[in-house]
Design an enzyme around this catalytic site. Structure first.
Site, PDB file in Angstrom:
ATOM      1  N   GLY A 102      33.283 -31.401 -36.861  1.00 34.35           N
ATOM      2  CA  GLY A 102      34.567 -32.046 -36.584  1.00 34.35           C
ATOM      3  C   GLY A 102      34.690 -32.306 -35.100  1.00 34.35           C
ATOM      4  O   GLY A 102      34.894 -31.389 -34.311  1.00 34.35           O
ATOM      5  N   HIS A 111      53.289 -18.731 -33.251  1.00 36.68           N
ATOM      6  CA  HIS A 111      53.346 -19.461 -31.970  1.00 36.68           C
ATOM      7  C   HIS A 111      53.984 -20.823 -32.180  1.00 36.68           C
ATOM      8  O   HIS A 111      54.886 -21.226 -31.437  1.00 36.68           O
ATOM      9  CB  HIS A 111      51.919 -19.584 -31.424  1.00 36.68           C
ATOM     10  CG  HIS A 111      51.728 -20.612 -30.341  1.00 36.68           C
ATOM     11  ND1 HIS A 111      51.661 -21.965 -30.602  1.00 36.68           N
ATOM     12  CD2 HIS A 111      51.611 -20.485 -28.992  1.00 36.68           C
ATOM     13  CE1 HIS A 111      51.491 -22.614 -29.469  1.00 36.68           C
ATOM     14  NE2 HIS A 111      51.462 -21.740 -28.477  1.00 36.68           N
ATOM     15  N   LYS A 115      48.900 -17.858 -34.645  1.00 39.15           N
ATOM     16  CA  LYS A 115      49.040 -19.235 -34.188  1.00 39.15           C
ATOM     17  C   LYS A 115      50.217 -19.915 -34.898  1.00 39.15           C
ATOM     18  O   LYS A 115      50.965 -20.690 -34.295  1.00 39.15           O
ATOM     19  CB  LYS A 115      47.755 -20.017 -34.455  1.00 39.15           C
ATOM     20  CG  LYS A 115      47.826 -21.518 -34.155  1.00 39.15           C
ATOM     21  CD  LYS A 115      48.179 -21.805 -32.700  1.00 39.15           C
ATOM     22  CE  LYS A 115      47.906 -23.254 -32.311  1.00 39.15           C
ATOM     23  NZ  LYS A 115      48.358 -24.268 -33.212  1.00 39.15           N
ATOM     24  N   GLU A 160      57.467 -22.417 -30.820  1.00 42.73           N
ATOM     25  CA  GLU A 160      57.418 -23.708 -30.124  1.00 42.73           C
ATOM     26  C   GLU A 160      58.481 -24.667 -30.666  1.00 42.73           C
ATOM     27  O   GLU A 160      59.137 -25.371 -29.899  1.00 42.73           O
ATOM     28  CB  GLU A 160      56.006 -24.275 -30.322  1.00 42.73           C
ATOM     29  CG  GLU A 160      55.730 -25.632 -29.763  1.00 42.73           C
ATOM     30  CD  GLU A 160      54.371 -26.141 -30.276  1.00 42.73           C
ATOM     31  OE1 GLU A 160      53.367 -25.392 -30.218  1.00 42.73           O
ATOM     32  OE2 GLU A 160      54.319 -27.290 -30.765  1.00 42.73           O
TER      33      GLU A 160
END
Lengths: 295, 295, 295, 295
Positions: C10, C170, C167, C174
């Site tokens: 990727g 997180h 994550k 955010e």
């Protein structure tokens, strides 16, 4: 009316009253429960054996493992042409799975969301039903016995899952309505110009925009305990509220009031809020603000 | 730089450090406080008498009655051409009133929102200032002394009130940012796959989208007390958050995250939630759900 | 530092830059992408063949079907002792499944949440990693190459899934931080006492409680387009915000600010709000209030 | 019943119907309106002259300037022993001021929150009343004429202001109840397993926990326009919702559901959301995410 035979699995607070209401309407109900004192028969096998084909068996046990296990056993015991109704609080996503498992054996499936609580025996149970027209039709006499008098109180909402989905959204709405009254009550109790909050609530029962059955229940509760001093501010939630928010998120539908109501219940069950510890810690870090210690 | 003279009223945690920082920059500060141990002079009269016209007097006392009283006294003591700066946490709606009262006597007015907390002496204080260009210019040497090094940290935001309004919105944003970290921290602490939440927070200090000074403070706090066990989940609010929401309502601006953050603090200060008592009461009324008694 | 070999699947916006940063650190990267213009090899087979055992292959493709398919193929191609890293935005619940599937073949698995966006090539990528210590250790040289300089920016957060879970949280944080600035900006823009909102935001970059990297980005955006006139008020969401709320609901953690931020995005994407149609309809029914017709 | 005389100022949609209902109960109503086609007399002077002392004058004009002006004029025209009733949607904080101004002239004051909308003529108006017992007693025959039949529909809630405060909270509750149904309706309409959402709503009118008058109105609205295609998703708000939230903030009472309902209305009136422009801008800054341009 054609009298019909129904097998009913689960004779707790809800199931027991439903058996009574169906019998009063002239139908035959054979009930099974793990608790032999409540049951008419001693096993699911006996229940199935006692019913003439094509059978209708209504499952009224806790959602999740208990319902799954009952559906599995009925799948083994019933015959093609029989029908299973799940009247418990299953998540709508379980319904498709159950319908497929039973369909593979020629057995029909109907999901039924049931509202009414402890008042259902007397007033009737509102029913939201999902499934094929043919399967729903087989259970219709029982639905007619359970539902309240009048035109409302029953809907065939759509295909399998639509009954529990509609009931789930009903409960989501219920969360926010309860929260609405609760917030208004707290504000009135807090502000001292209003002398008698209970009488304000009572006055709202006629002529206002917010009159409702829940308001009537609130007045009942305040008549028992004017300032609710006997209760803790602690509220459980029973799954449907969570599923409503999750369905909304999956479909990108904003549900701010229903979600706020769910979160208020979560917070009510925390003795001490971890996130508010962090707020207190941050305030202390940047401003030297006083904090309260855990002791 | 031209050294200037400043009168400073209020020598508490904030005012005392500000006096120090302004003096380090080479200006003369004459400070007054009700506490004679902190003060350079014994009265506002003496303060005014010790300054050469045109005078600049910075007021750094609690918002509301204390600020109003100080502004009133200075209005009587000062002369046309002098300038008053309100550096406290006054509501922006008070500023116009103070400016008009003083303008009637030929005295200028500037409002200054001050951010920085206990870190300001060392790092500088961020300043958001409102008032006429002429009045702001008279105070500029002091603003330059207080502000952090670098291009940012000072703004003349607009006419009288714009300074405190900007500071108020700053604090509203702060509420929601703190709530954001607090919610994330609680979720990480609750879910057991994450072994060491403090180290996750520490890792976020570099390279992430959410790195910030508040995050640095959160890590400091967790270094002091890994699970914040020493704190209660209890958070005060200091006015600006409330005013931010009220200003938004007056202007039909939706502020869902900031308001949620304010309400979370309100709820944190309730030993038992009245609204949740009503929820519990209603659940009991319709469903016979178990409730927790107050005992 | 020991130079190591990495297979990278990727090579889009993220993967391409990561290859470059890892190479700059002195490691060998062999990259594969469906787009032959980006790729170093023509197939996953060729990729695996070009690496010496024990191999480390980093998967950086869209979460869901693409990641599943890649993990499946690598499971067939790799050998016992090799390690797969999923650095995409997979849901943490997928990680356990992938780890089990690969473990059955003796292949290790590590999940890595990666933050940094288009700034990562220059500043480094923050990494939140989950997995067994042994598997994580094998990839450590690559983690060290990707992470920002300094002590922060990397965490081994816990067992498999803990990286993506961290994550995800997180990103939930955010969402609410971005919403905080956005709400404050709208309020400042709406109220006319503040002359220059952009300069207020710029001033906040130093000395305030709310200084952050996101604030710096907000100032950049306002420098490009002072009132954001070129943009529509339309915000997508990328999955992690939804999963954060769902994880909170599963764990009975209230997340009012993060959820409000998610719902604001949902609403921003509706040309016309169905729920507000119902509000308008109800107002019309009880009060004869004016409504706006769809035309 | 003792027939009494009432002066009524303001004969719009509400006032006109109230005049009719009071007359039907056998009382004499002399009505004044700025629109001569609606009025019985041509001026407030004529109105006051036509009433025998002690007079009762009911003010039913828009809150704010119109009510203030009418109260001021009546203060000049009436005599000690007369009574003014403010039945409009005044903010409770205005009531104390009006009561004081009139008390200085020996004139009594009662505030009355009135609910019922266009249905009040037929069903009666729910009344929440504040004021001294003596003053309220003077108006009681009119209250009895206006209120619905039955025990509920009227409350003397407390001292001056308590009537409008109670009505304000009633409206706050109404906001959240409407939002509850609206959110549920949108979710049902969005998810395709439910075939006929209107019939689900109709079924809820009997036997459910959420049956209410508002639900009946929702069914009426859906009978007119099944998917509400004729309406825009645009909802005004009329002041009481805002005041409810402000009162809550002043008293540190969390109102998450009511406030969410208010903010949803604010957002519904924005063609393009400024705060969502900022979200889009930030996403673009850090991630190169696609944004939609304003054109």
């Amino acid at each position: 009316m054609t009298a019909m035979q129904l097998g009913l699995v689960g004779l707790g607070k809800m199931g027991g009253n439903m058996r009574e209401r169906i019998r009063r309407a002239g139908h035959t109900v054979i009930g099974y429960d793990r608790n032999p004192e409540l049951a008419d028969v001693h096993s699911l096998e006996e229940l199935v054996g006692a019913l003439e084909a094509p059978r209708v068996v209504w499952v009224m046990v806790p959602a999740g493992a208990a319902t799954q296990s009952t559906v599995d056993q009925l799948g083994d015991l019933l015959e093609p042409g029989d029908t299973v109704v799940d009247g418990g609080n299953s998540r709508w996503t379980d319904d498709e799975k159950h319908a497929e498992e039973l369909a593979a054996k020629g057995i029909g499936f109907v999901d039924a969301g049931v509202s009414g609580g402890v008042w259902g025996l007397q007033n009737g149970y509102a029913l939201m039903v999902g499934g094929d027209t043919e399967n729903v039709a087989r259970v219709q006499p029982v639905f007619d016995a359970l539902k309240p008098e009048g035109d409302a109180g029953f809907v065939h909402a759509g295909k399998v899952g639509a009954g529990h989905f509609s009931k789930m959204v009903h409960n989501g709405i219920e969360y926010a309505m309860m929260q609405a009254y609760a917030e208004g009550w707290e504000l009135l109790e807090k502000v001292h110009s209003v002398t008698d909050v209970r009488e304000v609530f009572r006055s709202w029962q006629e002529g206002t925009v917010i009159r409702s059955w829940l308001l009537d229940l609130a007045v009942n509760a305040l008549d028992d305990d004017e300032h609710l001093d006997k209760l803790r501010g602690y509220a459980d939630d029973s799954g449907e509220g969570r599923w409503t928010v999750e369905a909304a998120i999956d479909n990108a539908v904003p549900l701010p009031a229903i979600t706020a109501s769910l979160f208020a219940r979560f917070a009510s069950r925390q003795d001490d809020s971890p996130q508010m510890k962090m707020i207190a810690a941050l305030r202390n870090q940047f401003g030297g603000h006083a904090v309260e210690s855990a002791e």
